[in-house]
Design an enzyme around this catalytic site. Structure first.
Site: not given
Ligand code: NAP
Length: 302
Positions: A58, A163, A212, A216, A218-219, A221
């Protein structure tokens, strides 16, 4: 409303984690000075969010060190949190000049070296949970189980898991060593694990998945396609009717599945994590749950 996040044990003799886990993938993008990182972790703990999800890769191999700096500034945090990390992907990076091609490596030597490096970066002597990040075509189940077992016997890793594994891959490895979870992508934007046996297989074994990218990535939104727009409108209607935040309804929808998915937040905004925690207290009616599924898939169930 002050609500404390409940806790969940992923399986018999498995780790006990917070019902909502905080994903740290994007932490280096948050540009928080170290004191703010400490405050962020403390605010999560105040809400009962104690589980922090990492991977060696990361932030271009940078997030664990940035998080570890917060633990070095405030060492008492370590005993109050669970640290999850992952290994098995080798990225092209200036930090890893020996990597000539992006590839997977689930050899025992790499798993052990990667876990030990995560410990150094995080500044801790154990991980609560170590996951294989992606299924590797060259993965030897016996070798992975042996590496996991050595890490556990050495006290470096308390629990192990995977994972992005299929049900079959999960069960092959789980027959060799007790796996605590399968962390997979799941949201209204990506509903596959509900329909490809991933969640059914885990429910059958009594093992909670981790979910995870619940938005999506952030998609949910940002996308302007019909699927995202429909899901947004349906969740908003339910949220307004229940007088709950949008995100609380979304997280409740994920957690209502009987396999007990543990959603990972992705935000650096405490308000976003608070809304996710509030989702642990939201009960959706079955017909509202199916309204969101219908919007996610674009059609009725048969
Ligand atoms: N095992 C795997 O292969 C894998 C892969 C990917 C991720 N992960 C884990 O899963 C965790 C979460 O994944 P993710 O970060 O993709 O989660 P997510 O909650 O789907 O996306 C987060 C993103 O959405 C944005 N967002 C949230 N609220 C919003 C809104 N109202 N309008 C616009 N954008 C908004 C956030 O920006 P803001 O910060 O501004 O809120 C952030 O950039 C990661 O941190 C990681 O630990 C694991």
């Amino acid at each position: 409303m002050t609500l404390t996040c409940p806790r969940i044990t992923t399986r018999d003799n498995g780790p006990t984690l917070s019902r909502i886990a905080a994903g740290m993938w994007r932490m280096t993008e948050w540009n928080m000075p170290v004191q703010e990182r400490v405050a962020f972790i403390e605010q999560c703990l105040d809400m009962g969010v104690t589980t922090f999800d990492h991977a060696d890769i990361y932030g271009d191999y940078g997030v664990e060190a940035v998080f570890g700096d917060a633990l070095r500034v405030q060492p008492s945090l370590r005993g109050r949190i669970e640290l999850v990390s992952k290994c098995g992907i080798k990225l092209i990076s200036s930090k890893r000049p020996q990597h000539g091609i992006q590839h997977y490596d689930t050899s025992a030597a790499h798993i052990i070296a990667s876990a030990e490096e995560s410990l150094r970066q995080l500044g801790t002597d154990y991980l609560d949970l170590l996951l294989i990040h992606r299924p590797d075509p060259l993965m030897d189940f016996d070798e992975v189980a042996e590496a996991f077992s050595r890490l556990q016997q050495g006290g470096k890793v308390r629990h192990v898991g995977v994972s992005n594994f299929t049900r079959h891959q999960f069960e092959c490895l789980n027959r060799r060593i007790a796996l605590a979870t399968n962390q997979v992508e799941f949201s209204p934007m990506v509903t596959t694990p509900m329909f490809d046996q991933t969640f059914d297989g885990l429910q059958d074994l009594g093992i909670a998945p981790m979910a995870w990218s619940p938005l999506g990535g952030g998609r949910l939104f940002s996308a302007d396609d019909a699927q995202a727009a429909n899901v947004r409108a349906v969740i908003q209607e339910i949220a307004d009717r229940l007088q709950q935040p949008f995100l609380s309804v979304l997280f409740a929808w994920i957690m209502m599945l009987p396999s007990r998915p543990i959603p990972l937040t992705g935000t650096g905004r405490i308000a976003g994590i608070r809304d996710a925690v509030q989702g642990t207290a939201v009960e959706l009616a079955r017909d509202d749950w199916f309204r969101i599924l219908r919007a996610a898939r674009g059609h009725e169930v048969a």
